[in-house]
Design a protein around this motif. Structure first.
Motif, PDB file in Angstrom:
ATOM      1  N   ASP A   1      -8.116   5.536   9.805  1.00  0.00           N
ATOM      2  CA  ASP A   1      -8.625   4.463  10.102  1.00  0.00           C
ATOM      3  C   ASP A   1     -10.219   4.630  10.303  1.00  0.00           C
ATOM      4  OD1 ASP A   1      -9.586   1.982  11.617  1.00  0.00           O
ATOM      5  OD2 ASP A   1      -7.804   2.037  12.814  1.00  0.00           O
TER       6      ASP A   1
ATOM      7  N   VAL B   1       0.657  -1.175   0.004  1.00  0.00           N
ATOM      8  CA  VAL B   1       0.031   0.045   0.135  1.00  0.00           C
ATOM      9  C   VAL B   1       0.961   1.100   0.054  1.00  0.00           C
ATOM     10  CG1 VAL B   1      -2.186  -1.044   1.112  1.00  0.00           C
ATOM     11  CG2 VAL B   1      -0.145  -0.103   2.500  1.00  0.00           C
TER      12      VAL B   1
ATOM     13  N   VAL C   1      -5.321  -1.515  -4.741  1.00  0.00           N
ATOM     14  CA  VAL C   1      -4.783  -0.360  -3.798  1.00  0.00           C
ATOM     15  C   VAL C   1      -5.507   0.985  -4.175  1.00  0.00           C
ATOM     16  CG1 VAL C   1      -2.868   0.966  -2.865  1.00  0.00           C
ATOM     17  CG2 VAL C   1      -2.937  -1.524  -3.084  1.00  0.00           C
TER      18      VAL C   1
ATOM     19  N   SER D   1      -3.166   0.515  13.486  1.00  0.00           N
ATOM     20  CA  SER D   1      -4.833   0.820  13.820  1.00  0.00           C
ATOM     21  C   SER D   1      -5.037   0.987  15.095  1.00  0.00           C
ATOM     22  CB  SER D   1      -5.449  -0.474  13.295  1.00  0.00           C
ATOM     23  OG  SER D   1      -6.848  -0.200  13.382  1.00  0.00           O
TER      24      SER D   1
ATOM     25  N   PHE E   1     -10.655  -1.443   8.121  1.00  0.00           N
ATOM     26  CA  PHE E   1      -9.620  -2.617   7.174  1.00  0.00           C
ATOM     27  C   PHE E   1      -9.672  -4.098   7.725  1.00  0.00           C
ATOM     28  CE2 PHE E   1      -5.624  -1.812   9.021  1.00  0.00           C
ATOM     29  CZ  PHE E   1      -5.831  -0.553   9.524  1.00  0.00           C
TER      30      PHE E   1
ATOM     31  N   THR F   1      -0.323   5.635   4.999  1.00  0.00           N
ATOM     32  CA  THR F   1      -1.137   4.401   4.715  1.00  0.00           C
ATOM     33  C   THR F   1      -2.455   4.720   5.439  1.00  0.00           C
ATOM     34  OG1 THR F   1      -0.202   3.269   6.523  1.00  0.00           O
ATOM     35  CG2 THR F   1       0.882   3.007   4.396  1.00  0.00           C
ATOM     36  N   GLY F   2      -3.409   4.073   5.027  1.00  0.00           N
ATOM     37  CA  GLY F   2      -4.839   4.046   5.309  1.00  0.00           C
ATOM     38  C   GLY F   2      -4.931   3.921   7.043  1.00  0.00           C
ATOM     39  N   ASP F   3      -3.980   3.360   7.488  1.00  0.00           N
ATOM     40  CA  ASP F   3      -3.912   2.995   9.124  1.00  0.00           C
ATOM     41  C   ASP F   3      -4.299   4.475   9.812  1.00  0.00           C
ATOM     42  OD1 ASP F   3      -2.459   0.059   9.010  1.00  0.00           O
ATOM     43  OD2 ASP F   3      -1.892   1.634   7.332  1.00  0.00           O
TER      44      ASP F   3
ATOM     45  N   THR G   1      -4.555   9.413   1.753  1.00  0.00           N
ATOM     46  CA  THR G   1      -3.944   8.014   2.124  1.00  0.00           C
ATOM     47  C   THR G   1      -3.919   7.038   0.940  1.00  0.00           C
ATOM     48  OG1 THR G   1      -5.834   7.277   3.215  1.00  0.00           O
ATOM     49  CG2 THR G   1      -4.204   8.353   4.551  1.00  0.00           C
ATOM     50  N   SER G   2      -3.108   6.261   1.036  1.00  0.00           N
ATOM     51  CA  SER G   2      -3.368   5.035   0.117  1.00  0.00           C
ATOM     52  C   SER G   2      -3.636   3.609   0.918  1.00  0.00           C
ATOM     53  CB  SER G   2      -2.130   4.715  -0.752  1.00  0.00           C
ATOM     54  OG  SER G   2      -0.906   4.783   0.268  1.00  0.00           O
ATOM     55  N   HIS G   3      -4.584   2.760   0.592  1.00  0.00           N
ATOM     56  CA  HIS G   3      -4.954   1.599   1.461  1.00  0.00           C
ATOM     57  C   HIS G   3      -5.720   0.759   0.366  1.00  0.00           C
ATOM     58  CE1 HIS G   3      -5.201   0.387   5.918  1.00  0.00           C
ATOM     59  NE2 HIS G   3      -4.215   0.475   5.263  1.00  0.00           N
ATOM     60  N   HIS G   4      -5.952  -0.442   1.012  1.00  0.00           N
ATOM     61  CA  HIS G   4      -6.718  -1.341   0.065  1.00  0.00           C
ATOM     62  C   HIS G   4      -8.315  -1.371   0.667  1.00  0.00           C
ATOM     63  CE1 HIS G   4      -5.788  -2.843   4.177  1.00  0.00           C
ATOM     64  NE2 HIS G   4      -6.557  -3.790   4.136  1.00  0.00           N
TER      65      HIS G   4
END
Ligand code: DHB
Length: 368
Positions: free
Chosen positions: A234, A126, A338, A204, A281, A229-231, A250-253
């Motif tokens: 959250d 990610v 992603v 998280s 997530f 990152t998307g953490d 952010t970047s995340h799944h």
């Protein structure tokens, strides 16, 4: 014996302590999956045994040992943080028990045992998308701030490599302890350094504290963008972060705002079953982990033990609330889209709204 008809899943999660939101999210998701799909699978009655490891790896290992030896579980699952997964991996190998990692996200976890299958994500997977996006959007000089353990080191390394490749520069790489972190002195350093952006990875549950202190220091007003990152944004905490979070990229799944019919149904059902709690997530990693276990049990009907189950987990392709996913048979890691996302207000609530996608991303962190 009645026992022969039971299929046991030993789900080890941090239900208390610093990582408790991860446990709460994954437990809720696993229960939702079972409520939606029943507990009779491949002729067996599925039994979920949940244990609280308080996110201490020695406790994770002891609980896993007890679950394998005394309870004779067919599958181990959960693993809220990387040290827990690493502590349990050797036991999975010795006992030939599949270990479905639903949360922990350091790249190397899947290499710690051939019995590990992962349904979460990896930090390299990610992080690189954001390092491609940043320099095209006026962000050249970046300070990185990561939790000082596996996933943080992965995020720091892969973000830096890709940003440098793209002509940007990490001017300083800061690491903050995982346990009881105090972000203040680190953020003060960043404010003085005045980079274009601060890239953050924290696990998280820690994102809200970072956001609060970032805003309290007026770093956004000083022209420093927060990315990560998307953490850090959250879904478990985002809606309480306030308007200061608006615009954070952010970047995340996974985003709870992912606009697919399947995700809309998932979010609705999850919130309904959990007093309005929004799935994050971690919940999706747990939900999909249950799917991987259920389908493997359907295929094997419980015959052939752990090796047969493992074989039936490898190569699964399915639609997740996050989008289409694939369990790579070679690496046993998840291949997934992603997304780049921006925090926006939608119907009065803060969400990570997806604005771009990189399809079918494999973990770039694998050595082989
Ligand atoms: C890990 C834990 C997290 O809470 C997270 O968001 C990412 C990674 C980990 O320990 O691997």
């Amino acid at each position: 014996a009645a026992q022969d008809n039971v299929f046991k899943i030993g789900l080890i999660l941090p239900m208390t302590g610093q990582q408790a939101t991860t446990g709460r999210q994954i437990e809720a998701a696993a229960r939702l999956y079972m409520a939606q799909n029943g507990d009779m699978v491949g002729g067996k009655k599925v039994q979920l045994i949940i244990k609280d490891d308080t996110s201490l790896p020695d406790v994770t290992r002891r609980l896993a040992q007890e679950l394998v030896v005394n309870e004779k579980v067919n599958v181990l699952a959960g693993m809220g943080i990387t040290p827990s997964a690493m502590a349990t991996a050797p036991l999975a190998t010795q006992s030939k028990t599949p270990l479905v990692v639903m949360a922990a996200a350091t790249s190397s976890i899947t290499e710690a045992s051939p019995y590990v299958v992962r349904t979460s994500f990896t930090l390299p997977q990610v992080s690189v998308a954001l390092a491609d996006w940043a320099p095209k959007n006026g962000i050249k000089k970046v300070v990185t701030l990561v939790s000082d353990y596996g996933p943080g080191i992965d995020a720091e390394k892969y973000f830096n490599q890709r940003l440098t490749f793209n002509g940007g520069q990490v001017t300083e790489a800061l690491r903050v302890p995982l346990r009881n972190p105090d972000f203040a002195p680190f953020l003060q350093k960043v404010r003085d350094a005045k980079p274009d952006a601060l890239f953050v990875f924290v696990p998280s549950g820690a994102g809200a504290a970072v956001m609060k202190q970032f805003l309290e220091r007026g770093m956004d007003k000083a022209g420093i963008k927060l990315i990560g990152t998307g953490d850090v944004t959250d879904d478990d905490q985002l809606n309480d972060m306030g308007d200061g979070a608006l615009g954070v990229v952010t970047s995340h799944h996974y985003s709870a705002a992912h606009p697919s019919p399947m995700n809309k149904k998932f979010v609705e059902a999850f919130e309904k079953a959990n007093k309005g709690l929004r799935p994050n997530f971690m919940a999706v990693g747990g939900y999909d982990g249950m799917r991987v276990i259920y389908e493997a049990l359907k295929t094997t009907k419980g015959a052939g033990g752990g090796d047969a189950l493992l074989a039936a987990m490898k190569g699964q392709i399915f639609e997740s609330p996050r989008g289409k996913v694939f369990i790579d048979a070679q690496t046993r890691d998840i291949v997934q889209d992603v997304y780049l996302r921006k925090v926006e207000r939608v119907n009065g609530q803060l969400y990570n709204v997806e604005f771009d996608v990189i399809k079918d991303v494999k973990d770039p962190g694998k050595t082989k």
